[in-house]
Design a protein around this motif. Structure first.
Motif, PDB file in Angstrom:
ATOM      1  N   MET A   1       0.892  -1.075  -0.118  1.00 19.10           N
ATOM      2  CA  MET A   1       0.236  -0.121  -0.055  1.00 19.10           C
ATOM      3  C   MET A   1       0.802   1.452   0.112  1.00 19.10           C
ATOM      4  SD  MET A   1      -2.950  -1.136   0.074  1.00 19.10           S
ATOM      5  CE  MET A   1      -4.203   0.104   0.348  1.00 19.10           C
ATOM      6  N   PRO A   2       0.627   2.282  -0.870  1.00 13.92           N
ATOM      7  CA  PRO A   2       1.591   3.427  -0.857  1.00 13.92           C
ATOM      8  C   PRO A   2       1.255   4.315   0.222  1.00 13.92           C
ATOM      9  CG  PRO A   2      -0.390   3.604  -2.316  1.00 13.92           C
ATOM     10  CD  PRO A   2      -0.429   2.178  -1.828  1.00 13.92           C
ATOM     11  N   LEU A   3       2.163   4.673   1.114  1.00 18.16           N
ATOM     12  CA  LEU A   3       2.184   5.833   2.329  1.00 18.16           C
ATOM     13  C   LEU A   3       1.716   7.179   1.873  1.00 18.16           C
ATOM     14  CD1 LEU A   3       5.374   5.120   4.099  1.00 18.16           C
ATOM     15  CD2 LEU A   3       3.065   4.924   4.988  1.00 18.16           C
ATOM     16  N   ILE A   4       0.930   7.721   2.297  1.00 16.20           N
ATOM     17  CA  ILE A   4       0.563   9.108   2.050  1.00 16.20           C
ATOM     18  C   ILE A   4       0.953  10.037   3.466  1.00 16.20           C
ATOM     19  CG2 ILE A   4      -1.568  10.659   1.924  1.00 16.20           C
ATOM     20  CD1 ILE A   4      -3.032   8.364   0.612  1.00 16.20           C
ATOM     21  N   ALA A 336      -9.632   3.396   6.749  1.00 15.83           N
ATOM     22  CA  ALA A 336      -8.705   3.480   5.789  1.00 15.83           C
ATOM     23  C   ALA A 336      -7.314   4.266   5.964  1.00 15.83           C
ATOM     24  CB  ALA A 336      -9.379   4.595   4.465  1.00 15.83           C
ATOM     25  N   ASP A 337      -7.420   4.934   7.154  1.00 16.47           N
ATOM     26  CA  ASP A 337      -6.043   5.702   7.701  1.00 16.47           C
ATOM     27  C   ASP A 337      -5.083   4.775   7.841  1.00 16.47           C
ATOM     28  OD1 ASP A 337      -7.462   7.998   7.321  1.00 16.47           O
ATOM     29  OD2 ASP A 337      -7.299   8.666   9.451  1.00 16.47           O
ATOM     30  N   PHE A 338      -5.144   3.447   8.551  1.00 15.85           N
ATOM     31  CA  PHE A 338      -4.320   2.566   8.914  1.00 15.85           C
ATOM     32  C   PHE A 338      -3.549   2.104   7.535  1.00 15.85           C
ATOM     33  CE2 PHE A 338      -2.843  -1.891   8.770  1.00 15.85           C
ATOM     34  CZ  PHE A 338      -2.239  -1.920   9.922  1.00 15.85           C
ATOM     35  N   ALA A 339      -4.236   1.898   6.363  1.00 17.42           N
ATOM     36  CA  ALA A 339      -3.281   1.733   5.296  1.00 17.42           C
ATOM     37  C   ALA A 339      -2.485   3.028   4.724  1.00 17.42           C
ATOM     38  CB  ALA A 339      -4.000   1.236   4.216  1.00 17.42           C
ATOM     39  N   LEU A 344       0.595  -0.540   5.178  1.00 19.98           N
ATOM     40  CA  LEU A 344       0.277  -2.057   5.366  1.00 19.98           C
ATOM     41  C   LEU A 344      -1.234  -2.080   4.925  1.00 19.98           C
ATOM     42  CD1 LEU A 344       2.045  -2.667   8.595  1.00 19.98           C
ATOM     43  CD2 LEU A 344       2.854  -3.187   6.346  1.00 19.98           C
ATOM     44  N   PRO A 345      -1.513  -3.279   4.120  1.00 22.66           N
ATOM     45  CA  PRO A 345      -2.819  -3.546   3.908  1.00 22.66           C
ATOM     46  C   PRO A 345      -3.794  -3.845   5.087  1.00 22.66           C
ATOM     47  CG  PRO A 345      -1.311  -5.366   3.203  1.00 22.66           C
ATOM     48  CD  PRO A 345      -0.564  -4.284   3.697  1.00 22.66           C
ATOM     49  N   ALA A 346      -5.009  -3.643   5.004  1.00 19.83           N
ATOM     50  CA  ALA A 346      -5.953  -3.980   6.157  1.00 19.83           C
ATOM     51  C   ALA A 346      -5.831  -5.594   6.498  1.00 19.83           C
ATOM     52  CB  ALA A 346      -7.309  -3.595   6.130  1.00 19.83           C
ATOM     53  N   ARG A 368     -14.368   1.828  10.084  1.00 15.22           N
ATOM     54  CA  ARG A 368     -13.898   2.235  11.269  1.00 15.22           C
ATOM     55  C   ARG A 368     -13.258   1.578  12.429  1.00 15.22           C
ATOM     56  NH1 ARG A 368     -14.219   7.526  11.703  1.00 15.22           N
ATOM     57  NH2 ARG A 368     -13.777   8.756  13.456  1.00 15.22           N
ATOM     58  N   LEU A 369     -11.936   2.148  13.093  1.00 12.05           N
ATOM     59  CA  LEU A 369     -11.435   1.363  13.983  1.00 12.05           C
ATOM     60  C   LEU A 369     -11.964   2.258  15.507  1.00 12.05           C
ATOM     61  CD1 LEU A 369      -7.748   1.074  12.859  1.00 12.05           C
ATOM     62  CD2 LEU A 369      -9.557  -0.970  13.434  1.00 12.05           C
ATOM     63  N   HIS A 370     -12.671   1.424  16.104  1.00 14.97           N
ATOM     64  CA  HIS A 370     -13.452   2.176  17.179  1.00 14.97           C
ATOM     65  C   HIS A 370     -13.651   1.225  18.389  1.00 14.97           C
ATOM     66  CE1 HIS A 370     -17.225   4.028  19.045  1.00 14.97           C
ATOM     67  NE2 HIS A 370     -16.365   4.727  19.556  1.00 14.97           N
TER      68      HIS A 370
END
Length: 388
Positions: A1-4, A336-339, A344-346, A368-370
């Motif tokens: 996954m590309p970093l942003i 989506a923020d994790f990747a 890294l992929p989910a 969502r991670l909650h």
């Protein structure tokens, strides 16, 4: 996954304090004998920033800075003129976002009348007071150098100077503290009208005086009762909890700390400061920290000797590093923020997600991670699940 590349902040560590508190495990050094070389230190900070920008290249140079945080130690030991000198230097080197949040931590026992006007004129638009308690007996037990009345006077002085964005730090589960005592501290804090309250439990950290000689602290059940009662009290007063220990009025959440918790980037300058930077070109998340002792840091401003450690975060450590921050937020973060922020992929955390959701610690929301209320209570166990 590309970093942003996420938003960028700047953390500035000011290592001196009047006296080391017995519970403190931060990189702080009590002032003894001759006054510290405050002006020399400010020049070393700017040399450190220059060297980091040079070392990191496009990963840092020219990026917009959204917040600056002066931590310590006791940053309010530095005169407003020195804070002004430093902030001018930052503006010469990096663009600041419009309305960038600039926070200075202050000890109520170190600020002379009139200094708040100078800090405000320099560009500091948010103050964080290390109050800890409004009970003089508890302050004495904590080794604080101020009294409750001095704390109240300092906050009111800052408000008179024009500060409209103020945080108060409070501790609970203090030596021999009762539930009523913890609630009384919150009531006195709320009466001062701050925009933000940080409310956290006193813990015995390794290598502190309290760890060597533990004071009589409330047990876990009493500490939990204090936490619940004070959370309700703050909510009733209009402070919304948005992180484990952070409560804010509407639109007054701490932007700098939010960037940490969302796994944003930050340059860390000063003795013992830690930084984290996303290098999109190299496809890695990098951490750098500075040598801890002020004398060693000052020995060669901007030179390699100022660096205590440096290197990329290993891919198998990134899920834990990310969750250590993100899951502290009451509302969580988009999946989506994790990747985007780890590269890294989910799928990399699928097994851990299944485990935590199965135990009722995380909501079953694929977007969502909650954490659930149960997960918030057992947050350390939740985060540990993501260790490789």
């Amino acid at each position: 996954m590309p970093l942003i590349a996420p938003p960028l902040s700047l953390y500035v560590h000011m290592p001196w304090c009047v006296k080391k508190c017995p519970y403190c495990d931060f990189n702080s050094h009590g002032v003894k004998g001759e006054p510290p070389p405050y002006a020399e230190y400010v020049e070393a900070l700017l040399a450190d920033l220059d060297a980091d920008l040079r070392d990191f290249g496009s990963a840092a140079h020219g990026r917009l800075v959204h917040s600056i945080f002066f931590g310590g130690g006791t940053p309010s030991l530095f005169a407003p003129e020195l804070i002004d000198r430093f902030l001018d230097g930052v503006r010469e080197r990096l663009p600041l976002a419009d309305g960038a949040e600039i926070t200075l931590e202050t000890n109520p026992g170190t600020v002379e009348h009139g200094r708040f006007d100078g800090y405000l004129a320099a560009g500091v638009n948010r103050l964080s007071f290390g109050i800890q308690s409004f009970d003089d007996d508890k302050l004495r037990r904590l080794g604080r150098i101020h009294s409750a009345s001095e704390a109240e006077a300092a906050v009111k002085s800052a408000q008179d100077a024009g500060y409209a964005n103020i945080n108060l730090d409070l501790m609970y589960a203090l030596p021999q503290q009762t539930l009523e005592g913890a609630q009384a501290d919150v009531a006195r804090a709320v009466a001062l009208g701050p925009t933000h309250v940080s409310h956290y439990q006193l813990t015995l950290e390794p290598n502190t005086a309290f760890a060597a000689n533990p004071p009589p602290l409330p047990d876990d059940d009493h500490a939990w009762a204090m936490q619940e009662a004070c959370e309700h009290q703050l909510a009733e007063a209009g402070y919304r909890q948005y992180e484990i220990s952070a409560y804010a009025r509407p639109d007054r959440r701490c932007a700098h700390n939010l960037n940490y918790w969302r796994f944003g980037d930050y340059l860390g300058i000063g003795a013992g400061a830690h930084g984290k930077l996303t290098d999109v070109a190299a496809g890695q998340v990098r951490r750098r920290w500075k040598t801890r002792h002020p004398k060693a840091y000052l020995a060669a401003p901007g030179a390699p000797g100022r660096i205590g450690g440096d290197g990329p975060v290993a891919a198998d450590e990134l899920p834990f590093e990310y969750m250590l921050n993100a899951l502290r937020l009451v509302d969580g973060v988009p999946m989506a923020d994790f990747a985007e922020r780890t590269g890294l992929p989910a799928e990399r955390i699928a097994a851990a997600l299944a485990t935590t959701r199965g135990r009722g610690w995380l909501d079953d929301d694929p977007a969502r991670l909650h954490t659930t209320p149960l997960g918030q209570r057992f947050l350390n166990d939740v985060i540990a699940t993501f260790l490789d």
